[in-house]
Write a protein that holds these residues in place. Structure first.
Motif, mmCIF file in Angstrom:
data_model
loop_
_atom_site.group_PDB
_atom_site.id
_atom_site.type_symbol
_atom_site.label_atom_id
_atom_site.label_comp_id
_atom_site.label_asym_id
_atom_site.label_seq_id
_atom_site.Cartn_x
_atom_site.Cartn_y
_atom_site.Cartn_z
ATOM 1 N N GLN A 28 0.834 -1.191 0.000
ATOM 2 C CA GLN A 28 0.000 0.000 0.000
ATOM 3 C C GLN A 28 0.879 1.255 0.000
ATOM 4 O O GLN A 28 2.010 1.227 0.490
ATOM 5 C CB GLN A 28 -0.906 0.023 1.233
ATOM 6 N N VAL A 29 0.349 2.327 -0.551
ATOM 7 C CA VAL A 29 1.035 3.620 -0.544
ATOM 8 C C VAL A 29 0.087 4.637 0.079
ATOM 9 O O VAL A 29 -1.099 4.668 -0.254
ATOM 10 C CB VAL A 29 1.426 4.044 -1.977
ATOM 11 N N ALA A 30 0.603 5.448 0.980
ATOM 12 C CA ALA A 30 -0.223 6.446 1.654
ATOM 13 C C ALA A 30 0.495 7.782 1.722
ATOM 14 O O ALA A 30 1.709 7.825 1.935
ATOM 15 C CB ALA A 30 -0.559 5.986 3.067
ATOM 16 N N THR A 31 -0.258 8.849 1.529
ATOM 17 C CA THR A 31 0.253 10.195 1.753
ATOM 18 C C THR A 31 -0.306 10.652 3.098
ATOM 19 O O THR A 31 -1.520 10.633 3.306
ATOM 20 C CB THR A 31 -0.180 11.145 0.627
ATOM 21 N N VAL A 32 0.584 11.022 3.998
ATOM 22 C CA VAL A 32 0.185 11.405 5.354
ATOM 23 C C VAL A 32 0.682 12.817 5.623
ATOM 24 O O VAL A 32 1.872 13.100 5.469
ATOM 25 C CB VAL A 32 0.773 10.428 6.402
ATOM 26 N N HIS A 33 -0.235 13.706 6.020
ATOM 27 C CA HIS A 33 0.139 15.081 6.337
ATOM 28 C C HIS A 33 0.968 15.117 7.617
ATOM 29 O O HIS A 33 0.779 14.289 8.518
ATOM 30 C CB HIS A 33 -1.108 15.954 6.469
ATOM 31 N N HIS A 34 1.875 16.069 7.691
ATOM 32 C CA HIS A 34 2.781 16.169 8.830
ATOM 33 C C HIS A 34 2.035 16.210 10.162
ATOM 34 O O HIS A 34 2.469 15.603 11.132
ATOM 35 C CB HIS A 34 3.694 17.391 8.705
ATOM 36 N N GLY A 35 0.904 16.864 10.221
ATOM 37 C CA GLY A 35 0.132 16.961 11.459
ATOM 38 C C GLY A 35 -0.587 15.682 11.842
ATOM 39 O O GLY A 35 -1.126 15.577 12.941
ATOM 40 N N ASP A 36 -0.599 14.694 10.949
ATOM 41 C CA ASP A 36 -1.303 13.427 11.202
ATOM 42 C C ASP A 36 -0.346 12.266 11.440
ATOM 43 O O ASP A 36 -0.721 11.108 11.271
ATOM 44 C CB ASP A 36 -2.214 13.093 10.016
ATOM 45 N N MET A 37 0.877 12.546 11.853
ATOM 46 C CA MET A 37 1.901 11.514 11.982
ATOM 47 C C MET A 37 2.034 10.954 13.406
ATOM 48 O O MET A 37 2.980 10.244 13.708
ATOM 49 C CB MET A 37 3.257 12.077 11.527
ATOM 50 N N ARG A 38 1.050 11.226 14.261
ATOM 51 C CA ARG A 38 1.145 10.796 15.662
ATOM 52 C C ARG A 38 1.337 9.286 15.816
ATOM 53 O O ARG A 38 2.007 8.838 16.735
ATOM 54 C CB ARG A 38 -0.111 11.224 16.426
ATOM 55 N N GLU A 39 0.740 8.482 14.946
ATOM 56 C CA GLU A 39 0.817 7.022 15.063
ATOM 57 C C GLU A 39 2.038 6.438 14.338
ATOM 58 O O GLU A 39 2.282 5.240 14.419
ATOM 59 C CB GLU A 39 -0.457 6.382 14.498
ATOM 60 N N ILE A 40 2.780 7.291 13.625
ATOM 61 C CA ILE A 40 3.934 6.845 12.853
ATOM 62 C C ILE A 40 5.196 7.042 13.688
ATOM 63 O O ILE A 40 5.376 8.081 14.317
ATOM 64 C CB ILE A 40 4.060 7.641 11.531
#
Length: 65
Positions: free
Chosen positions: A43-55
């Motif tokens: 899978q490929v995902a684009t994640v915004h910087h503000g949504d990286m809490r789980e990464i």
């Protein structure tokens, strides 16, 4: 990770979902507002910087034998 930490990611950095090594991926692209992650499951995902809490940052993927 925080948005500030996310903005420092570079193409090729390894990351994982909630620190789970079995759910990892590689940063395949970056932009001013997001990163693109190519997950090991295809899978490929684009994640915004503000949504990286789980990464989380992950160690480099071992080289194949």
């Amino acid at each position: 990770m925080t948005a500030a930490e996310s903005k420092n990611l570079k193409k090729g950095n390894r990351v994982s979902w909630r620190g789970d090594a079995a759910d990892s991926g590689t940063i395949s692209g970056t932009s001013w507002d997001a990163v693109t992650i190519a997950w090991d499951n295809g899978q490929v995902a684009t994640v915004h910087h503000g949504d990286m809490r789980e990464i989380h940052s992950a160690p480099a993927k071992p080289k194949g034998v």
